[in-house]
Every structure is written in structure tokens, then in C-alpha cells.
Design a protein around this motif. Structure first.
Motif, PDB file in Angstrom:
ATOM      1  N   GLU A 118     -11.178  -3.331   0.360  1.00  0.00           N
ATOM      2  CA  GLU A 118     -10.262  -3.663  -0.742  1.00  0.00           C
ATOM      3  C   GLU A 118     -11.063  -4.079  -1.986  1.00  0.00           C
ATOM      4  N   GLU A 168      -5.417  -4.666  -5.348  1.00  0.00           N
ATOM      5  CA  GLU A 168      -6.416  -4.535  -4.272  1.00  0.00           C
ATOM      6  C   GLU A 168      -7.295  -5.791  -4.195  1.00  0.00           C
ATOM      7  N   GLU A 175       0.840  -1.205   0.000  1.00  0.00           N
ATOM      8  CA  GLU A 175       0.000   0.000   0.000  1.00  0.00           C
ATOM      9  C   GLU A 175       0.876   1.256   0.000  1.00  0.00           C
ATOM     10  N   HIS A 192      -5.383  -8.100  -2.123  1.00  0.00           N
ATOM     11  CA  HIS A 192      -5.446  -7.732  -0.700  1.00  0.00           C
ATOM     12  C   HIS A 192      -6.757  -8.180  -0.070  1.00  0.00           C
TER      13      HIS A 192
HETATM   14 FE   LIG Z   1      -5.062  -2.718  -1.010  1.00  0.00          FE
END
Ligand SMILES: [Fe+2]
Ligand SMILES: [Fe+2]
Length: 195
Positions: free
Chosen positions: A119, A150, A65, A153
Motif C-alpha cells: 500500500e 492507499e 479497493e 490502507h
Molecule cells: Fe489500498
């Protein structure tokens, strides 16, 4: 086991219109969001040092990030855009976090599930940005990369929750919090911002 969540309500078309109408403002907000999610990943490490199963993945996520923050800032710098203080409150995150239950374990699982949902929403929105950028191919590719990152994630946070809690209780919260996220998202005005 399902690691990839599906958000319930898609982002309405008005959102991408607002973003494309003031892309510089969107970049300013986006940069701040990346910085904040990096801190969020590390705040899990600080709050739950005894949950050793999650530490390495969270450090890794925090670094990624931060790299996103660096990369968005690079785009801004090239365009002569400055970082900004957050003027408005992040109502989206505030309302989501207000849904966390009390109790150490409950709060832990809720925060991981919320992180995963956020996310997912980010991935969905970066995909929209990718699809709506036409001239700047480098920027378009950048948002393609972020969309994939993302989405990954989102899977990481759910995987971490499943290390400590049974899947029935995790997915029960996924369904409840996902429904709440869609409701919150739909009530917010469209801005040139990630949320
Ligand atoms: Fe992320
Ligand atoms: Fe990111």
C-alpha cells in the motif's frame, strides 16, 4: 507508535516515464491491481475468521479497493479501454509473498506487513502519477485521492498487526520486509504497470 511506514528506496524516475509513455496500458494494469487488493483484503477474512479484531476494518478496506476498481474502470470505459487478462505474472507480489515465514502466526503478521508495504508503494507511485498529470485535472485529482487512500490502507494493515503482536516483533519484520521490497522493486524492469 509509528503506523506510517517509510519505504526505503524511492521509485526510480524511469518508472513514471514508462507509465506516462503508455497511460492506457497503465490503467489496464492499475484496474487489475485494485481488483486483486480487494480480494486480498477479503482473503484475510476468509483465512483468519477467528481474528475478530481485524474483520470489520478488512471488510471496509476490501470495499474501498473495490470502489477504486470501479472508479479506474469508469476512467477506462470513458476512454474506450478494455480490461485485460493478466498476461505477465505479478513477479513483485510473488517474490514478496515468498518471503512469508511458515507458521500460522508468523504468516499472519508477515502478510499484514507485506500488505502495508505494498500500500505504501502504491501511495508513493500514485503521488508520482498525480505530479506528472498536467492536462486532465479530473484524472489528476483522482490520483491525488488514491494516493491518500492507499496511504491510509498502509496504516490500517500495520494497526491490525499491532492488535495481535507486540510492536518490537512487528517492526522487526517491517524493517526486514521493507528492505526486501526495495531490493525486489529495483530489480524489476520499468513497465506501464503499477509494479
Ligand atoms: Fe489500498
Ligand atoms: Fe486501492
Amino acid at each position: 507508535m509509528q503506523f506510517r511506514l517509510d519505504i526505503i528506496e524511492p521509485t526510480p524516475a524511469g518508472w513514471i516515464k514508462a507509465v506516462m509513455a503508455d497511460f492506457n496500458a497503465f490503467l489496464q494494469d492499475h484496474a487489475n491491481c485494485e481488483r486483486k487488493v480487494s480480494s486480498m483484503a477479503l482473503s484475510f477474512v476468509a483465512k483468519y475468521p477467528d481474528r475478530t479484531e481485524i474483520i470489520s476494518a478488512l471488510i471496509e478496506t476490501g470495499i474501498e479497493e473495490l470502489e477504486h476498481f470501479r472508479d479506474v474502470y469508469k476512467v477506462m470505459h470513458e476512454r474506450g479501454i478494455q480490461l485485460v487478462h493478466e498476461i505477465e505474472k505479478d513477479v513483485y507480489m510473488e517474490q514478496l509473498l515468498a518471503a512469508c515465514r511458515n507458521g500460522r502466526d508468523e504468516r499472519f503478521v508477515d502478510r499484514l506487513v507485506i500488505a502495508s508495504i505494498v500500500e505504501c508503494r502504491g501511495a508513493e507511485r500514485f503521488k508520482l502519477v498525480y505530479e506528472n498529470l498536467h492536462e486532465d485535472i479530473a484524472l489528476k485529482e483522482f490520483y491525488h485521492r488514491l494516493w491518500a487512500s492507499e496511504a491510509k490502507h498502509a496504516e490500517v494493515y500495520i494497526t491490525l498487526a499491532l492488535k495481535y503482536f507486540d510492536s518490537a516483533s512487528v517492526y522487526k519484520r517491517v524493517n526486514e520486509l521493507n528492505a526486501m521490497e526495495s531490493k525486489i522493486m529495483l530489480q524489476l524492469p520499468f513497465r506501464a504497470a503499477l509494479h
